[in-house]
Design an enzyme around this catalytic site. Structure first.
Site, mmCIF file in Angstrom:
data_model
loop_
_atom_site.group_PDB
_atom_site.id
_atom_site.type_symbol
_atom_site.label_atom_id
_atom_site.label_comp_id
_atom_site.label_asym_id
_atom_site.label_seq_id
_atom_site.Cartn_x
_atom_site.Cartn_y
_atom_site.Cartn_z
ATOM 1 N N ASP A 10 0.865 -1.174 0.000
ATOM 2 C CA ASP A 10 0.000 0.000 0.000
ATOM 3 C C ASP A 10 0.905 1.228 0.000
ATOM 4 O OD1 ASP A 10 -2.467 1.538 0.459
ATOM 5 O OD2 ASP A 10 -1.712 1.849 2.485
ATOM 6 N N SER A 11 0.281 2.401 -0.157
ATOM 7 C CA SER A 11 1.066 3.631 -0.041
ATOM 8 C C SER A 11 1.547 3.849 1.396
ATOM 9 C CB SER A 11 0.203 4.821 -0.466
ATOM 10 O OG SER A 11 -0.914 4.916 0.398
ATOM 11 N N TYR A 42 -0.728 8.524 -2.062
ATOM 12 C CA TYR A 42 -0.712 8.300 -3.504
ATOM 13 C C TYR A 42 -1.958 8.886 -4.170
ATOM 14 C CZ TYR A 42 3.055 4.721 -3.744
ATOM 15 O OH TYR A 42 4.240 4.050 -3.728
ATOM 16 N N CYS A 73 -4.382 -1.539 -1.928
ATOM 17 C CA CYS A 73 -4.551 -0.096 -2.140
ATOM 18 C C CYS A 73 -5.414 0.106 -3.374
ATOM 19 C CB CYS A 73 -3.184 0.532 -2.342
ATOM 20 S SG CYS A 73 -3.242 2.277 -2.778
ATOM 21 N N GLU A 151 -2.969 8.781 8.322
ATOM 22 C CA GLU A 151 -1.502 8.628 8.397
ATOM 23 C C GLU A 151 -0.958 9.370 9.635
ATOM 24 O OE1 GLU A 151 0.953 7.020 6.411
ATOM 25 O OE2 GLU A 151 -0.573 6.010 5.214
ATOM 26 N N CYS A 183 -10.995 2.936 -0.056
ATOM 27 C CA CYS A 183 -9.585 3.230 0.204
ATOM 28 C C CYS A 183 -9.248 2.414 1.432
ATOM 29 C CB CYS A 183 -9.390 4.719 0.466
ATOM 30 S SG CYS A 183 -7.749 5.134 1.095
ATOM 31 N N HIS A 185 -7.306 2.775 3.694
ATOM 32 C CA HIS A 185 -7.112 3.543 4.933
ATOM 33 C C HIS A 185 -8.440 3.737 5.690
ATOM 34 C CE1 HIS A 185 -3.235 4.663 3.189
ATOM 35 N NE2 HIS A 185 -2.928 5.362 4.267
#
Ligand code: DGL
Length: 265
Positions: A10-11, A42, A73, A151, A183, A185
């Site tokens: 993933d990013s 990203y 991702c 993040e 996503c 996340h």
């Protein structure tokens, strides 16, 4: 039988929500994780730039002798799925198609998608939703402020709730009954999404369907890990480990052993 690890990437921290599901559904498998935290997010980048970064990640994972690639991702699937399949001779599993299958099966009216700008602008969800036979109306909204919040470990904050409310309310105006967290996340903000949608929608986290697809693929190709020793997972990131440690801990309640590996230098 294939005892090598599965490459999951993933990013940044988002792929951990998929890793968690792999640990739950496939407890004997080993993973090698890569999070490109140095270059995340990203989702606000060009699809071509995402593909350049992605090729570097996949080459690194290949050098780690992985047996399969799980693209944990959505933005990378949207930008680079075909390019990965073309260049790497191993099973490649993405997160978008399983999510579309679940939405097409569940929704009675309309489907909503929260995702990054890269994913939404690529049109990949609409294409795959149609491919799996989805006939319902499909509404997407880019949510650029959510990945930085996650993040930075700001889940549970007033800011997180307000941002989720802004995006989800927009989708609710379209009478959606199903909401895809498009996503990897976003499952970190699932409590906020549940608060805002008040039980009015069925929430899809692509991690479950993706892991089911992974399990079926490994079984079909006779590539399951048969080793009886406990799996040893490896985690690589490209940036500072402080934030990654914090977010990892919110999911697994432990601190991982992480290796730093820079790419493209
Ligand atoms: N977790 C990623 C996704 O599923 C992207 C987050 C980002 O780097 O913008 O789209």
């Amino acid at each position: 039988m294939d005892n090598r690890p599965i490459g999951v990437f993933d990013s940044g921290v988002g792929g951990l929500t998929v890793a968690k599901e792999i640990f739950a559904q496939l407890p004997n498998e080993e993973i090698t994780y890569f999070g490109d935290t140095f270059r995340a997010p990203y989702g606000s980048r060009d699809l071509s730039e995402i593909t350049v970064f992605t090729m570097q990640i996949c080459e690194f994972l290949e050098s780690q002798n992985v047996k399969a690639l799980v693209i944990a991702c959505n933005s990378i699937v949207a930008a680079s799925y075909d390019e990965i399949v073309k260049n790497f001779k191993m099973p490649v599993i993405g997160v978008i198609e399983p999510a579309c299958q679940e939405a097409a099966k569940y929704s009675k009216s309309a489907v909503g998608l929260m995702a990054t700008a890269a994913t939404v602008n690529s049109g990949a969800y609409e294409r795959l939703f149609e491919k799996v036979g989805g006939k319902q109306a499909f509404h997407s909204i880019p949510c650029p402020s959510l990945v930085p919040i996650i993040e930075d470990g700001k889940m549970g904050s007033e800011e997180a709730l307000n941002e989720v409310r802004k995006y989800a309310n927009e989708l609710l105006t379209h009478n959606i009954d199903t909401l895809i967290l498009g996503c990897t996340h976003y499952p970190f903000l699932r409590p906020e999404v549940e608060t805002v949608t008040e039980g009015k929608v069925y929430i899809i986290d692509p991690a479950q369907g993706t892991t089911r697809t992974l399990a079926q693929t490994l079984a079909m190709l006779n590539m399951e890990r048969k080793e009886t020793s406990p799996p040893e997972h490896k985690f690589f990131i490209s940036g500072d480990r402080t934030k990654f440690d914090f977010v990892y801990k919110t999911l697994f309640s432990t601190t991982p052993d992480i290796m730093i590996h820079k790419l493209g230098e």
